[in-house]
Scaffold this motif. Structure first.
Motif, mmCIF file in Angstrom:
data_model
loop_
_atom_site.group_PDB
_atom_site.id
_atom_site.type_symbol
_atom_site.label_atom_id
_atom_site.label_comp_id
_atom_site.label_asym_id
_atom_site.label_seq_id
_atom_site.Cartn_x
_atom_site.Cartn_y
_atom_site.Cartn_z
ATOM 1 N N SER A 75 -0.364 16.185 4.086
ATOM 2 C CA SER A 75 -0.417 15.406 2.850
ATOM 3 C C SER A 75 0.824 15.700 2.001
ATOM 4 O O SER A 75 1.526 16.686 2.224
ATOM 5 C CB SER A 75 -1.709 15.680 2.088
ATOM 6 N N THR A 76 1.090 14.832 1.010
ATOM 7 C CA THR A 76 2.363 14.875 0.285
ATOM 8 C C THR A 76 2.157 15.111 -1.213
ATOM 9 O O THR A 76 1.061 14.871 -1.747
ATOM 10 C CB THR A 76 3.098 13.533 0.439
ATOM 11 N N LEU A 77 3.236 15.496 -1.853
ATOM 12 C CA LEU A 77 3.174 15.691 -3.309
ATOM 13 C C LEU A 77 2.705 14.404 -4.016
ATOM 14 O O LEU A 77 1.836 14.444 -4.888
ATOM 15 C CB LEU A 77 4.549 16.110 -3.839
ATOM 16 N N VAL A 105 0.855 -1.190 0.000
ATOM 17 C CA VAL A 105 0.000 0.000 0.000
ATOM 18 C C VAL A 105 0.894 1.244 0.000
ATOM 19 O O VAL A 105 1.513 1.570 1.021
ATOM 20 C CB VAL A 105 -0.913 0.030 1.251
ATOM 21 N N PRO A 106 0.996 1.959 -1.135
ATOM 22 C CA PRO A 106 1.770 3.206 -1.139
ATOM 23 C C PRO A 106 1.139 4.215 -0.182
ATOM 24 O O PRO A 106 -0.086 4.337 -0.124
ATOM 25 C CB PRO A 106 1.661 3.687 -2.593
ATOM 26 N N TYR A 107 2.000 4.954 0.537
ATOM 27 C CA TYR A 107 1.509 5.826 1.622
ATOM 28 C C TYR A 107 2.280 7.135 1.609
ATOM 29 O O TYR A 107 3.508 7.150 1.619
ATOM 30 C CB TYR A 107 1.730 5.080 2.937
ATOM 31 N N GLY A 108 1.538 8.255 1.535
ATOM 32 C CA GLY A 108 2.169 9.578 1.592
ATOM 33 C C GLY A 108 2.024 10.152 2.978
ATOM 34 O O GLY A 108 2.843 9.915 3.864
ATOM 35 N N GLY A 109 0.935 10.908 3.185
ATOM 36 C CA GLY A 109 0.681 11.476 4.511
ATOM 37 C C GLY A 109 -0.417 10.743 5.248
ATOM 38 O O GLY A 109 -0.728 11.080 6.394
ATOM 39 N N GLY A 110 -1.061 9.783 4.589
ATOM 40 C CA GLY A 110 -2.132 9.026 5.242
ATOM 41 C C GLY A 110 -3.383 9.851 5.515
ATOM 42 O O GLY A 110 -4.157 9.528 6.414
ATOM 43 N N THR A 111 -3.610 10.899 4.720
ATOM 44 C CA THR A 111 -4.789 11.748 4.968
ATOM 45 C C THR A 111 -5.982 11.342 4.101
ATOM 46 O O THR A 111 -6.972 12.081 4.021
ATOM 47 C CB THR A 111 -4.474 13.231 4.719
ATOM 48 N N SER A 112 -5.888 10.207 3.455
ATOM 49 C CA SER A 112 -6.998 9.746 2.603
ATOM 50 C C SER A 112 -8.306 9.735 3.388
ATOM 51 O O SER A 112 -8.343 9.304 4.545
ATOM 52 C CB SER A 112 -6.696 8.330 2.100
ATOM 53 N N GLN A 136 -6.786 21.587 2.065
ATOM 54 C CA GLN A 136 -7.018 21.771 3.508
ATOM 55 C C GLN A 136 -6.097 20.854 4.320
ATOM 56 O O GLN A 136 -5.730 21.158 5.442
ATOM 57 C CB GLN A 136 -8.489 21.471 3.827
ATOM 58 N N SER A 137 -5.698 19.738 3.729
ATOM 59 C CA SER A 137 -4.831 18.775 4.413
ATOM 60 C C SER A 137 -3.348 19.094 4.222
ATOM 61 O O SER A 137 -2.488 18.258 4.539
ATOM 62 C CB SER A 137 -5.110 17.375 3.852
ATOM 63 N N PHE A 138 -3.036 20.281 3.714
ATOM 64 C CA PHE A 138 -1.678 20.716 3.357
ATOM 65 C C PHE A 138 -0.609 20.312 4.384
ATOM 66 O O PHE A 138 0.481 19.875 4.024
ATOM 67 C CB PHE A 138 -1.707 22.249 3.206
HETATM 68 C C1 LIG Z 1 -9.047 17.192 6.928
HETATM 69 C C2 LIG Z 1 -8.811 16.839 5.496
HETATM 70 C C3 LIG Z 1 -8.853 17.817 4.535
HETATM 71 C C4 LIG Z 1 -8.652 17.491 3.197
HETATM 72 N N1 LIG Z 1 -8.655 18.493 2.274
HETATM 73 C C5 LIG Z 1 -8.430 18.194 0.980
HETATM 74 C C6 LIG Z 1 -8.400 19.224 0.006
HETATM 75 O O1 LIG Z 1 -8.559 20.412 0.307
HETATM 76 N N2 LIG Z 1 -8.174 18.866 -1.284
HETATM 77 C C7 LIG Z 1 -7.973 17.562 -1.637
HETATM 78 O O2 LIG Z 1 -7.759 17.290 -2.811
HETATM 79 N N3 LIG Z 1 -8.014 16.573 -0.721
HETATM 80 C C8 LIG Z 1 -8.214 16.851 0.564
HETATM 81 N N4 LIG Z 1 -8.227 15.845 1.498
HETATM 82 C C9 LIG Z 1 -7.983 14.452 1.092
HETATM 83 C C10 LIG Z 1 -6.482 14.045 1.100
HETATM 84 O O3 LIG Z 1 -5.745 14.936 1.894
HETATM 85 C C11 LIG Z 1 -5.954 14.043 -0.326
HETATM 86 O O4 LIG Z 1 -6.516 12.937 -1.013
HETATM 87 C C12 LIG Z 1 -4.423 14.000 -0.423
HETATM 88 O O5 LIG Z 1 -4.052 14.202 -1.753
HETATM 89 C C13 LIG Z 1 -3.823 12.711 0.089
HETATM 90 O O6 LIG Z 1 -2.423 12.904 0.210
HETATM 91 P P1 LIG Z 1 -1.557 11.981 1.182
HETATM 92 O O7 LIG Z 1 -0.139 12.290 0.945
HETATM 93 O O8 LIG Z 1 -2.051 12.087 2.564
HETATM 94 O O9 LIG Z 1 -1.892 10.560 0.566
HETATM 95 P P2 LIG Z 1 -2.315 9.221 1.317
HETATM 96 O O10 LIG Z 1 -3.533 9.452 2.125
HETATM 97 O O11 LIG Z 1 -1.140 8.632 1.998
HETATM 98 O O12 LIG Z 1 -2.690 8.309 0.057
HETATM 99 C C14 LIG Z 1 -3.788 8.628 -0.759
HETATM 100 C C15 LIG Z 1 -3.805 7.672 -1.955
HETATM 101 O O13 LIG Z 1 -2.683 7.925 -2.794
HETATM 102 C C16 LIG Z 1 -1.811 6.797 -2.840
HETATM 103 N N5 LIG Z 1 -0.450 7.328 -2.753
HETATM 104 C C17 LIG Z 1 0.065 8.153 -1.805
HETATM 105 N N6 LIG Z 1 1.346 8.464 -2.106
HETATM 106 C C18 LIG Z 1 1.636 7.830 -3.270
HETATM 107 C C19 LIG Z 1 2.788 7.743 -4.096
HETATM 108 N N7 LIG Z 1 3.915 8.396 -3.806
HETATM 109 N N8 LIG Z 1 2.734 6.998 -5.224
HETATM 110 C C20 LIG Z 1 1.602 6.338 -5.559
HETATM 111 N N9 LIG Z 1 0.485 6.375 -4.804
HETATM 112 C C21 LIG Z 1 0.499 7.111 -3.685
HETATM 113 C C22 LIG Z 1 -2.205 5.910 -1.681
HETATM 114 O O14 LIG Z 1 -1.952 4.553 -1.931
HETATM 115 C C23 LIG Z 1 -3.691 6.214 -1.558
HETATM 116 O O15 LIG Z 1 -4.440 5.445 -2.470
HETATM 117 C C24 LIG Z 1 -8.416 16.141 2.842
HETATM 118 C C25 LIG Z 1 -8.343 15.162 3.835
HETATM 119 C C26 LIG Z 1 -8.543 15.498 5.156
HETATM 120 C C27 LIG Z 1 -8.468 14.441 6.212
#
Ligand SMILES: Cc1cc2nc3c(=O)[nH]c(=O)nc-3n(C[C@H](O)[C@H](O)[C@H](O)COP(=O)(O)OP(=O)(O)OC[C@H]3O[C@@H](n4cnc5c(N)ncnc54)[C@H](O)[C@@H]3O)c2cc1C
Length: 528
Positions: free
Chosen positions: A202-204, A126-133, A197-199
């Motif tokens: 969350s990750t690039l 499971v690829p994981y960036g910031g876990g904010t899914s 909002q999750s800035f």
């Molecule tokens: C409070 C809150 C506010 C939010 N606000 C917004 C918003 O304003 N706009 C918005 O678009 N979303 C928002 N989100 C949703 C979430 O933050 C986004 O989907 C964000 O892009 C996820 O980034 P992450 O790094 O946390 O990814 P993760 O949650 O770690 O992963 C999300 C998905 O991407 C995959 N993934 C992660 N990193 C990689 C990688 N390097 N390569 C391949 N796959 C990968 C994972 O397997 C998973 O399927 C919010 C979530 C929360 C909890």
């Protein structure tokens, strides 16, 4: 205390020390009481201690020389995303879904070795960036025929590697979180200008994988628009696109990576379009008695060719909930920013368009309107407040969509009807608010928040009932299942209805070509 000492909560949004304290939570409880018109719950529940959490024994042992860990702490912190059901499960101490372990690669060669190990050991990754899914995108689901599941956390790949200030682009590693990435660009005078909002967490790579939407209302606010080229490691080899400002050469390979949600490969880095930090700002708050007038005003501005950075419509409940106004007004926040030119003519014209639809702008144009500043603070506080509301037993979640302007009125009426009756059935009552996060010349992206009184240990079922009604309303109205929250597992049924059948066949064929052993993120986007 330094930033490094700060610890992220194992169940809630954000840092443990930033969660609302007793006083703030009591204030919130009083506001909720005013909302629901009765004493709901003034007593705050408490999550278990980390040391009390019980995990099943790992099914597979992760090799330490490949950066693997089977430590409980790592498994706990990678069990849940940050959707409502994740928060409730974490708060209740339910970590049955923990991965068997977590890899922390430091280089691309580590990821290639992890792929080889997973293929030979039959383990799902499971690829994981910031876990904010918020859509169950990082849940540790074991794939068919697999022995276990490991999360691959990219936190060590978090650097800005190169900046091309002539073309205004930067090569950035996928594990960089919003603040890390901006800190790396700042010395060069640039910003990616992508603020979901999750800035904070969350990750690039997560943004690219989920096609994230930033805070700005128009133009370059989707991560899609900011990707110049991308590099993704797949079990079948390296998938890297060429740096180009644009291309008409066939289907765009970047589009195979954008929105792939960890099912096709692991994004390791990307060249991203960057811009100088804005130096000029102009903003105004226009108030409306009637919601429909505010909607028309938002449309007029969206179709004017002015393309404001902010064009956020808050319905009266949303404006009240976030302390922007308390007089029952609907509010249209307008804003422009630039690193190049004065903004007076633009903001004046946008305000004139809104006022012509029945709005009033009592505070005039300023650098940052008070309502906009209040809103901005509320925007970044909201995730912490949602966690506090979970401790008070409230069922609270958001959903978002997009539709064309001609269909918005019918969509909104259908959403209100279905979601309000679902809240009444599941919880006896509840409140639904609406705002526009983005506006396009051909339609808005409405974003809804619902809050309802939960019953102890039934909140997830109550939430599910309301969420299903919301998804049904979106589908019936021809809107999208998600504008920027991604598909994951939660929205997969809606996505299946939305996409053409031959597209699904092509997606499955792509998955089979890039991930022939089915190692990656089972159940996301595609039914196993
Ligand atoms: C409070 C809150 C506010 C939010 N606000 C917004 C918003 O304003 N706009 C918005 O678009 N979303 C928002 N989100 C949703 C979430 O933050 C986004 O989907 C964000 O892009 C996820 O980034 P992450 O790094 O946390 O990814 P993760 O949650 O770690 O992963 C999300 C998905 O991407 C995959 N993934 C992660 N990193 C990689 C990688 N390097 N390569 C391949 N796959 C990968 C994972 O397997 C998973 O399927 C919010 C979530 C929360 C909890």
């Amino acid at each position: 205390m330094t930033l490094l000492d700060r610890r992220r909560s194992f169940w809630a949004w954000g840092y443990e020390d930033a969660l609302p304290d007793e006083a703030a939570t009591s204030k919130l409880a009083a506001q909720i009481e005013a909302f629901f018109g009765e004493t709901h719950s003034r007593s705050r529940g408490a999550p278990p201690l980390r040391s009390q959490l019980a995990l099943a024994a790992p099914r597979v042992s992760l090799p330490a020389d490949l950066s693997g860990s089977n430590a409980d702490e790592d498994r706990i912190t990678h069990t849940h995303g940050r959707g409502y059901a994740d928060l409730v499960r974490g708060f209740l101490g339910d970590f049955r879904g923990a991965p068997d372990g977590v890899f922390f690669p430091r280089a691309e060669k580590d990821i290639e070795s992890i792929f080889a190990w997973a293929a030979s050991e039959q383990v799902t990754l499971v690829p994981y960036g910031g876990g904010t899914s918020v859509v169950s995108g990082v849940a540790a689901e074991v794939g068919p025929g697999k022995r276990g599941v490991a999360t691959v956390d990219l936190c060590h790949l978090n650097q800005v590697l190169e900046v091309d200030s002539v073309s205004r682009a930067a090569r950035i590693q996928a594990g960089a979180k919003g603040p890390e990435l901006e800190a790396g660009l700042a010395p060069h005078g640039f910003t990616l200008r992508h603020f979901p909002q999750s800035f904070e967490f969350s990750t690039l790579g997560g943004w690219i994988a989920t096609r994230a939407g930033g805070h700005y209302a128009t133009l370059f606010t989707h991560i899609d628009d900011l990707v110049e080229s991308v590099r993704m490691l797949t079990p079948a080899g390296v998938f890297e696109t060429r740096r180009l400002p644009a291309s008409g050469a066939g289907p765009d390979p970047n589009r195979w990576v954008l929105g792939s949600e960890g099912t096709l490969g692991i994004i390791t880095e990307a060249w991203m379009r960057v811009v100088p930090k804005p130096t000029r700002r102009a903003s105004a708050s226009v108030r409306f008695t009637r919601f429909e007038d505010a909607v028309r005003a938002a449309r007029m501005v969206a179709q004017s060719g002015l393309y404001p950075t902010n064009c956020r419509l808050l319905d009266s409940r949303e404006a009240w909930l976030h302390h922007v106004v308390d007089d029952g007004s609907n509010v249209l926040l307008l804003g422009f920013e630039s690193a190049d030119h004065e903004l007076g003519p633009w903001i004046d014209r946008a305000v004139a368009l809104a006022v012509a639809e029945g709005g009033s702008c009592p505070t005039g144009v300023t650098q940052e309107a008070r309502d906009a500043a209040t809103w901005k603070q509320a925007f970044f506080d909201a995730p912490y407040l949602q966690s506090a509301l979970v401790t008070l037993g409230v069922v609270v979640d958001t959903f978002e969509t997009a539709c064309t302007w001609d269909r918005f009125e019918a969509l909104h009426a259908n959403v209100v009807r279905r979601v309000e009756s679902a809240m009444n059935e599941a919880c006896g009552k509840g409140i639904l608010t609406c705002r526009f996060t983005h506006v396009y010349p051909d339609g808005p992206a409405p974003y809804y928040t619902f809050l309802a009184p939960g019953r102890a240990n039934e909140q997830i079922d109550q939430w599910r009932h309301i969420k299903d009604a919301a998804c049904q309303a979106l589908d019936e109205s021809g809107a999208t299942i998600t504008h920027h929250h991604a598909v994951g597992r939660l929205h997969r049924p809606g996505y299946e209805k939305e996409r053409p059948v031959p597209f699904e066949q092509a997606l499955r064929a792509t998955k089979a070509a890039l991930d022939p052993d089915g190692l990656l993120n089972t159940g996301v986007l595609i039914a196993p």
